[in-house]
Write a protein that holds these residues in place. Structure first.
Motif, PDB file in Angstrom:
ATOM      1  N   ALA A 122       0.825  -1.210   0.000  1.00  0.00           N
ATOM      2  CA  ALA A 122       0.000   0.000   0.000  1.00  0.00           C
ATOM      3  C   ALA A 122       0.859   1.259   0.000  1.00  0.00           C
ATOM      4  CB  ALA A 122      -0.931  -0.012   1.216  1.00  0.00           C
ATOM      5  N   GLY A 123       2.002   1.218   0.687  1.00  0.00           N
ATOM      6  CA  GLY A 123       2.878   2.384   0.704  1.00  0.00           C
ATOM      7  C   GLY A 123       3.461   2.688  -0.662  1.00  0.00           C
ATOM      8  N   GLU A 124       3.853   1.639  -1.395  1.00  0.00           N
ATOM      9  CA  GLU A 124       4.362   1.838  -2.754  1.00  0.00           C
ATOM     10  C   GLU A 124       3.268   2.401  -3.664  1.00  0.00           C
ATOM     11  OE1 GLU A 124       7.377   1.562  -3.546  1.00  0.00           O
ATOM     12  OE2 GLU A 124       8.359   0.141  -2.191  1.00  0.00           O
ATOM     13  N   ALA A 125       2.043   1.901  -3.494  1.00  0.00           N
ATOM     14  CA  ALA A 125       0.939   2.400  -4.314  1.00  0.00           C
ATOM     15  C   ALA A 125       0.622   3.855  -3.983  1.00  0.00           C
ATOM     16  CB  ALA A 125      -0.299   1.524  -4.098  1.00  0.00           C
ATOM     17  N   ALA A 126       0.686   4.212  -2.700  1.00  0.00           N
ATOM     18  CA  ALA A 126       0.387   5.592  -2.316  1.00  0.00           C
ATOM     19  C   ALA A 126       1.445   6.565  -2.831  1.00  0.00           C
ATOM     20  CB  ALA A 126       0.267   5.687  -0.790  1.00  0.00           C
ATOM     21  N   GLN A 127       2.692   6.127  -2.890  1.00  0.00           N
ATOM     22  CA  GLN A 127       3.763   6.990  -3.370  1.00  0.00           C
ATOM     23  C   GLN A 127       3.885   6.994  -4.894  1.00  0.00           C
ATOM     24  OE1 GLN A 127       7.355   5.737  -1.399  1.00  0.00           O
ATOM     25  NE2 GLN A 127       6.514   6.068   0.644  1.00  0.00           N
ATOM     26  N   GLY A 128       3.153   6.119  -5.566  1.00  0.00           N
ATOM     27  CA  GLY A 128       3.207   6.055  -7.018  1.00  0.00           C
ATOM     28  C   GLY A 128       4.425   5.338  -7.556  1.00  0.00           C
ATOM     29  N   LEU A 215       0.422  -8.070   5.185  1.00  0.00           N
ATOM     30  CA  LEU A 215       0.773  -7.962   3.768  1.00  0.00           C
ATOM     31  C   LEU A 215      -0.446  -8.231   2.890  1.00  0.00           C
ATOM     32  CD1 LEU A 215       3.130  -7.510   1.789  1.00  0.00           C
ATOM     33  CD2 LEU A 215       3.460  -9.987   1.787  1.00  0.00           C
ATOM     34  N   ALA A 216      -1.270  -9.200   3.292  1.00  0.00           N
ATOM     35  CA  ALA A 216      -2.490  -9.466   2.536  1.00  0.00           C
ATOM     36  C   ALA A 216      -3.435  -8.266   2.588  1.00  0.00           C
ATOM     37  CB  ALA A 216      -3.188 -10.715   3.089  1.00  0.00           C
ATOM     38  N   VAL A 217      -3.551  -7.651   3.756  1.00  0.00           N
ATOM     39  CA  VAL A 217      -4.394  -6.458   3.865  1.00  0.00           C
ATOM     40  C   VAL A 217      -3.805  -5.323   3.031  1.00  0.00           C
ATOM     41  CG1 VAL A 217      -5.332  -4.738   5.461  1.00  0.00           C
ATOM     42  CG2 VAL A 217      -5.211  -7.139   6.146  1.00  0.00           C
ATOM     43  N   SER A 218      -2.485  -5.252   2.951  1.00  0.00           N
ATOM     44  CA  SER A 218      -1.823  -4.188   2.193  1.00  0.00           C
ATOM     45  C   SER A 218      -2.115  -4.277   0.706  1.00  0.00           C
ATOM     46  CB  SER A 218      -0.310  -4.239   2.436  1.00  0.00           C
ATOM     47  OG  SER A 218       0.362  -3.199   1.766  1.00  0.00           O
ATOM     48  N   THR A 219      -2.387  -5.479   0.199  1.00  0.00           N
ATOM     49  CA  THR A 219      -2.717  -5.622  -1.219  1.00  0.00           C
ATOM     50  C   THR A 219      -4.159  -5.234  -1.532  1.00  0.00           C
ATOM     51  OG1 THR A 219      -3.362  -7.956  -0.933  1.00  0.00           O
ATOM     52  CG2 THR A 219      -1.057  -7.506  -1.450  1.00  0.00           C
ATOM     53  N   LEU A 220      -4.961  -5.032  -0.507  1.00  0.00           N
ATOM     54  CA  LEU A 220      -6.377  -4.720  -0.711  1.00  0.00           C
ATOM     55  C   LEU A 220      -6.660  -3.227  -0.728  1.00  0.00           C
ATOM     56  CD1 LEU A 220      -7.932  -7.386   1.702  1.00  0.00           C
ATOM     57  CD2 LEU A 220      -7.631  -7.564  -0.780  1.00  0.00           C
ATOM     58  N   THR A 221      -5.660  -2.417  -0.418  1.00  0.00           N
ATOM     59  CA  THR A 221      -5.886  -0.977  -0.321  1.00  0.00           C
ATOM     60  C   THR A 221      -4.655  -0.235  -0.804  1.00  0.00           C
ATOM     61  OG1 THR A 221      -6.396   0.828   1.221  1.00  0.00           O
ATOM     62  CG2 THR A 221      -5.065  -0.974   2.053  1.00  0.00           C
ATOM     63  N   GLU A 222      -4.847   1.035  -1.118  1.00  0.00           N
ATOM     64  CA  GLU A 222      -3.736   1.904  -1.484  1.00  0.00           C
ATOM     65  C   GLU A 222      -3.446   2.930  -0.387  1.00  0.00           C
ATOM     66  OE1 GLU A 222      -4.501   3.682  -5.239  1.00  0.00           O
ATOM     67  OE2 GLU A 222      -4.462   1.785  -6.355  1.00  0.00           O
ATOM     68  N   ALA A 223      -4.065   2.748   0.776  1.00  0.00           N
ATOM     69  CA  ALA A 223      -3.839   3.629   1.926  1.00  0.00           C
ATOM     70  C   ALA A 223      -3.070   2.854   2.988  1.00  0.00           C
ATOM     71  CB  ALA A 223      -5.168   4.125   2.486  1.00  0.00           C
ATOM     72  N   PRO A 224      -1.785   3.119   3.172  1.00  0.00           N
ATOM     73  CA  PRO A 224      -0.998   2.342   4.143  1.00  0.00           C
ATOM     74  C   PRO A 224      -1.507   2.453   5.564  1.00  0.00           C
ATOM     75  CG  PRO A 224       0.244   4.241   3.315  1.00  0.00           C
ATOM     76  CD  PRO A 224      -0.972   4.128   2.464  1.00  0.00           C
TER      77      PRO A 224
END
Length: 304
Positions: A122-128, A215-224
């Protein structure tokens, strides 16, 4: 003849100058294999994790908590400690290590691991930066494996840091000698140090299982922050359910129910059966939530 000889002699250097020069071709370097590429990616991920100020601050807190516990026990032991756990720690500094894990396993260690694991995707997704990571020839599956391996390394480092901090504090503040186990058997200090290692590995395995959930929860959202909060809430709810006698039937399937089984290392003989069931539960959580993370991450549309 002179003119012809001169012409021939002048033509020879010209011919030598016009002769094609053969270029030495160096053999092309082979492309790095998948194992080497995976190792370099993991090393880079570990370096980033342990260089982040937030993670360093959390590790600092983990190192300080055993010191605070040791100082509190030292102050309290000036009075009549009796046969309490405070008296045992005051009588032997090695017991501070086990007490530190008792204090930190319920919330402090899980919170730290949840922050790192919940931020993995989610952190990588939030930072682009997630799409740029996938441009490299790593693949989604290998990238997810690297992320989880990094979480496991952090869990092991965090538990080892707690043990080292507690050991150093115990050596400074309290006497050290043979340790009396929970079963009443006394073992030498060297044997107690081996059991400390067992506790560290078991606690790290329990935190790695929580890392798979986060980690599984992190793949479900883009908000860390959402992934971290969800993981912590799951831990709290699990601990509340473990404390309610009316729902004791679900206790064996709760992750937090097995975190305290490391006290099997404080018995003679070591309670490998109880700790083995705990390791089996941890492996089941890694398998289930790792599969969930893989299914979600390999099929989701990466937009960030």
């Amino acid at each position: 003849m002179g003119e012809n000889g001169t012409a021939v002699s002048e033509a020879r250097p010209l011919a030598r100058e016009e002769a094609p020069v053969r270029e030495e071709r160096r053999p092309a370097r082979p492309a790095p294999g998948p194992v080497r590429h995976l190792t370099r990616l993991l090393a880079s991920e570990i370096g980033l994790t342990f260089r982040r100020p937030r993670n360093l601050a959390m590790l600092g807190v983990l190192a300080v908590v055993p010191v605070v516990v040791g100082i509190a026990v030292r102050v309290a032991s000036d009075g009549d400690a009796g046969g309490s756990i405070i008296g045992q720690i005051a009588g032997n500094g090695l017991m501070l290590t086990f007490a530190a894990f008792v204090v930190m396993m319920p919330i402090v260690l899980p919170l730290t691991v949840s922050v790192v694991a919940g931020d993995a995707i989610a952190g990588e997704a939030a930072q682009g930066t997630l799409r740029y990571l996938l441009v490299a020839p790593a693949g989604r599956t290998r990238l997810l494996l690297v992320k989880y391996a990094n979480v496991v390394v952090f869990c092991l480092a965090a538990c080892a840091l707690v043990a080292v901090s507690a050991l150093v504090t115990g050596l400074v503040l309290f006497p050290v000698g043979p340790v009396t186990l929970l079963s009443g058997t006394t073992i030498p200090a060297a044997g107690a140090l081996l059991r400390v290692g067992v506790v560290v590995l078991y606690a790290a395995a329990g935190m790695a299982a929580l890392g798979a959930v986060a980690l599984a929860v992190s793949t479900l959202t883009e908000a860390p922050i959402g992934a971290v909060a969800t993981s912590v809430v799951l831990v709290v709810v699990s601990q509340v359910l473990s404390a309610i006698p009316q729902v004791a039937a679900v206790r064996p399937v709760l992750l937090t129910s097995w975190w305290g089984a490391f006290d099997g290392a404080l018995r003679a003989p070591v309670a490998f059966d109880e700790m083995g069931r705990g390791l089996f539960a941890f492996a089941a959580y890694v398998l289930v939530f790792g599969s969930l993370a893989w299914s979600r991450f390999t099929s989701k549309d990466i937009t960030a």
